[in-house]
Design an enzyme around this catalytic site. Structure first.
Site, short mmCIF file in Angstrom:
data_model
loop_
_atom_site.label_atom_id
_atom_site.label_comp_id
_atom_site.label_asym_id
_atom_site.label_seq_id
_atom_site.Cartn_x
_atom_site.Cartn_y
_atom_site.Cartn_z
N HIS A 80 45.69 7.07 35.03
CA HIS A 80 44.07 6.66 35.10
C HIS A 80 43.26 7.54 34.20
CE1 HIS A 80 43.54 9.42 38.81
NE2 HIS A 80 42.47 9.43 37.95
N GLU A 84 40.50 9.00 28.89
CA GLU A 84 39.40 10.09 28.99
C GLU A 84 39.58 11.33 28.75
OE1 GLU A 84 36.49 8.89 29.55
OE2 GLU A 84 35.33 10.49 29.71
N ASP A 85 40.56 11.85 29.02
CA ASP A 85 40.99 13.23 28.95
C ASP A 85 41.94 13.77 27.93
OD1 ASP A 85 38.75 13.75 30.75
OD2 ASP A 85 40.43 13.86 32.47
N ASP A 267 31.47 3.99 72.50
CA ASP A 267 32.70 3.69 71.89
C ASP A 267 33.20 4.88 71.15
OD1 ASP A 267 30.72 3.52 70.16
OD2 ASP A 267 31.22 1.51 69.24
#
Ligand code: MN
Length: 740
Positions: A80, A84-85, A267
């Site tokens: 992923h 980009e990198d 709760d």
């Protein structure tokens, strides 16, 4: 197969193990290949904690596995950050891993490039929508969530500034999206991690409080669990009971927004009973309500009415031993998986454990099924958040300042310019998108950064723009411009057209002015000058024929009246005019209130006692905000008179004889606590057409409830009717007005 150093291999082995553990049927060879590509392309890059960068993408892939996503998703998660990198290109990924993986990685990259950092809340919904719209494949957003979750888990090494920014973004953008997709687990973890950085002191104090109470809570829950489980097994109901502590952020929010103490949160701890079948859910509920006293108003049936994000369960709060209340949630296993993993659960469990293979047929089958499921419930919220087709008619773009603007699909820079301000549109000479000059009919795409170039010397919009603009508001602003700019021309033309039309009807302009007909026409058309009428005719806003016909009708009426008028009529008319003039001289009432000796001053009605016509009133001259009107029996008036500083600022005011205004006032209703009371009050108010602004009920203890209603009335008489009607409701003990 390559081999890497021990640490990396161990990291990868963890992923493989997780895949086996989750029993996903996945081509391990492909996962390994993606891992190797990721390691090679990120080689040399380190995370802030000193570990190789690829440990992050492996961790994101592990989260994707836990979500139950498919092979393409796991491969995409590993890759992923490569676009980009690293130097890896879209085509490289497509060639090696297929177009679908390349598209997902590309989608995640686009989301990563957007800077969502904090803006006002009004922008947030648009931001979330844009993010969803940009994720053309739902797997994009799921991987982005996995990525963000891992980044949040490992933020220790970031600077405090970055920690704060990322946490804010997570809280405002990603947690709500996880919620919308029904992914409770991810949402909770994202929120808790964000809170830790956003309010470390608040976070720690809740953690400490919980720690102090943990032993007692555990002991209590143990005994409740034992009781329930033995009862259910006596009745032959097969179930699994588990428990959960409320997640930190929701405790935090309750404590701060409802100003509750930790001990007042019901709760804090919940037991979850998971069963095989739907009918067992209701059986269990029956047993539990038989064993413990239920807290009224706390039972919720999300099975018959699922939450918009698909969540289903029965919730009830009951009183356990020693009078301690606790929540029980009852659901089937299937409902449980949906609750934990949301849309991803459908992926995993509805499409079979093989996951979703390529091929358009199967790809979104689960989305379709989910949508079908949702259609039976009120799902608008969920649908509007789910997927790109939902936004097919909208496009989201950025202004240079980073505001998100939502426009109709296919919108052009012209639409954008007019959506900012008509002055921007009218002086536009060109546009830049993502820093490049684009043609004026460029169709904008999600995420574009749009900048409008303007010039004072611009000659205004051209007629062609009407054809290019996609939004109605831009088109009407362009029309507006033509209307205004060509006014002189329009007036001349309009006058000629009307003259010609009147001639055709046999009317002269002299007659029109003799009987003073123009003011009547102006009133009819809501225009303020004769030139406006001509301009409107010239522009085509109204037709000359219609206007001439109107004038002819009025002229006939005037003829009739003047022939039927007797001298007595004329005298009466004169008298009426005098009365009229006198009335005009009287001090003018503002909002129905006359102030002694002051004309036309600013009036506001005190919120403490909310007076209405019929009440005796008094004014207080405030510093800078005009006169504030109180009831004479308002405690603030009575006490205020005694105040040496303020005593002199009270002034006589009275209600004007006739007012047509409505006044906002507040009623306090005290009643016994009973089911359906609020409903009865609401029904009563609706039945007499009361204009209700708000209705707020709260438990005040001792079996009593207090309901505050803010509504609009014309006068005290109206209000008394409403009060009588409410007093007639069973259980209501007192209805009073605020202020005393
Ligand atoms: Mn990442």
């Amino acid at each position: 197969m390559k081999t890497y150093d021990d640490a990396l291999e161990r990291c990868y082995a963890g992923l493989e193990e997780k895949i086996k553990e989750c029993a996903l049927s996945v081509d391990i060879g492909r996962v390994r290949a993606a891992f190797e590509t990721a390691v090679d392309s990120h080689s040399g890059q380190l995370r802030r904690d000193g570990s190789p960068y690829v440990t992050h993408t492996v961790a994101a892939a592990e989260i994707a596995v836990e979500m139950g996503l498919d092979e393409d998703s796991i491969v995409s998660a590993l890759l992923h950050d490569t676009l980009e990198d690293t130097s890896l290109q879209y085509d490289d990924i497509a060639r090696q891993f297929g177009p679908s993986v390349a598209a997902i990685v590309d989608g995640v990259t686009k989301l990563t490039r957007i800077n969502f950092t904090s803006r006002e809340e009004a922008q947030m919904e648009n931001m979330r929508k844009m993010l969803m719209a940009m994720s053309e494949d739902i797997r994009v957003i799921l991987i982005k969530l996995a990525d963000r979750l891992h980044n949040m888990r490992t933020m220790d090494f970031q600077t405090p500034e970055k920690q704060r920014l990322k946490s804010l973004e997570t809280m405002q953008i990603y947690a709500p999206i996880a919620h919308r997709l029904g992914m409770q687990r991810i949402k909770w973890e994202l929120e808790d991690l964000s809170l830790m950085y956003l309010d470390p002191i608040g976070y720690k104090s809740i953690l400490d409080m919980l720690d102090r109470r943990r032993d007692d809570l555990e002991k209590f829950m143990d005994s409740m669990e034992k009781k329930i489980s033995s009862r259910l097994s006596d009745w032959g109901i097969e179930c699994t009971i588990s428990r959960r502590l409320k997640h930190l952020y929701s405790i935090y929010r309750k404590m701060y927004t409802q100003k509750l103490d930790l001990s007042e949160i019901f709760d804090l701890c919940a037991l979850r009973v998971t069963v095989e079948s739907l009918s067992d859910c209701y059986n269990v509920l029956g047993q539990i309500h038989d064993m413990f006293k239920p807290v009224p108003g706390r039972f919720k049936d999300y099975i018959s009415t699922p939450k918009p994000n698909g969540y289903q369960s029965l919730h009830t709060t009951v009183i356990g031993s020693e009078g301690i209340p606790f929540e029980v949630q009852i659901r089937t296993w299937e409902m449980h998986r949906t609750a934990e993993y949301g849309v991803a659960a459908h992926w995993k469990y509805k499409s079979g454990s093989a996951g979703v293979r390529d091929g358009d047929e199967e790809k979104f089958a689960w989305v379709r099924r989910l949508l079908e499921l949702q259609q039976t419930s009120d799902a608008t919220d969920f649908l509007s958040g789910l997927k790109v087709d939902m936004f097919a008619d909208e496009v989201f773009v950025f202004s240079p300042k980073g505001d998100v603007i939502s426009l109709p699909a296919g919108a052009t820079p012209i639409d954008f310019a007019y959506s900012i301000h008509s002055a921007v549109g009218n002086s536009m000479v060109g546009a830049k998108v993502n820093g490049r000059i684009v043609p004026i009919d460029y169709a904008m795409r999600n995420g574009d950064i749009v900048e409008i170039l303007t010039s004072k010397a611009a000659s205004g919009p051209s007629r062609d723009w009407l054809k290019i603009a996609r939004s109605g508001s831009a088109r009407s602003k362009i029309k507006q411009w033509f209307k205004k700019e060509r006014r002189e021309e329009n007036i001349v033309q309009g006058r000629e057209m009307l003259d010609a039309e009147l001639k055709r009807c046999g009317i002269s302009m002299a007659e029109v002015s003799e009987y003073d007909l123009m003011p009547i026409i102006l009133r009819r058309l809501s225009l303020s000058s004769v030139d406006d009428v001509y301009a409107a005719i010239g522009y085509g806003g109204i037709t000359a024929t219609k206007t001439a016909n109107r004038l002819r009708d009025e002229l006939q009426k005037a003829h009739k009246q003047s022939s039927a008028r007797t001298p007595l009529d004329k005298l009466n008319e004169a008298a009426e005019r005098r009365v009229e003039q006198k009335r005009a001289q009287k001090p003018r009432a503002v909002q129905g209130v006359l102030v002694a000796g002051l004309d036309n001053c600013l009036i506001k009605f005190a919120r403490c006692c909310t007076p209405v016509p019929g009440d005796e009133i008094v004014g207080f001259i405030t510093r800078g905000y005009g006169v504030s009107v109180h009831r004479t029996d308002c405690a603030n008036h009575i006490n205020g008179r005694l105040d040496p500083d303020g005593g002199g600022r009270w002034i006589d005011v009275s209600w004007a004889n006739e007012t047509n205004e409505s006044y906002t006032t507040t009623l306090k209703i005290c009643s016994k606590e009973r089911n359906g009371l609020v409903m009865d009050i609401a029904t009563a108010l609706t039945s007499i057409n009361a204009k209700v602004h708000s209705l707020l009920a709260r438990d005040v203890g001792g079996g009593c409830a207090q309901t505050t209603v803010t509504l609009e009335v014309k006068n005290l008489f109206d209000l008394q009717l409403i009060i009588n009607r409410i007093q007639a409701i069973s259980g209501v003990t007192e209805v009073s007005r605020s202020g005393n």
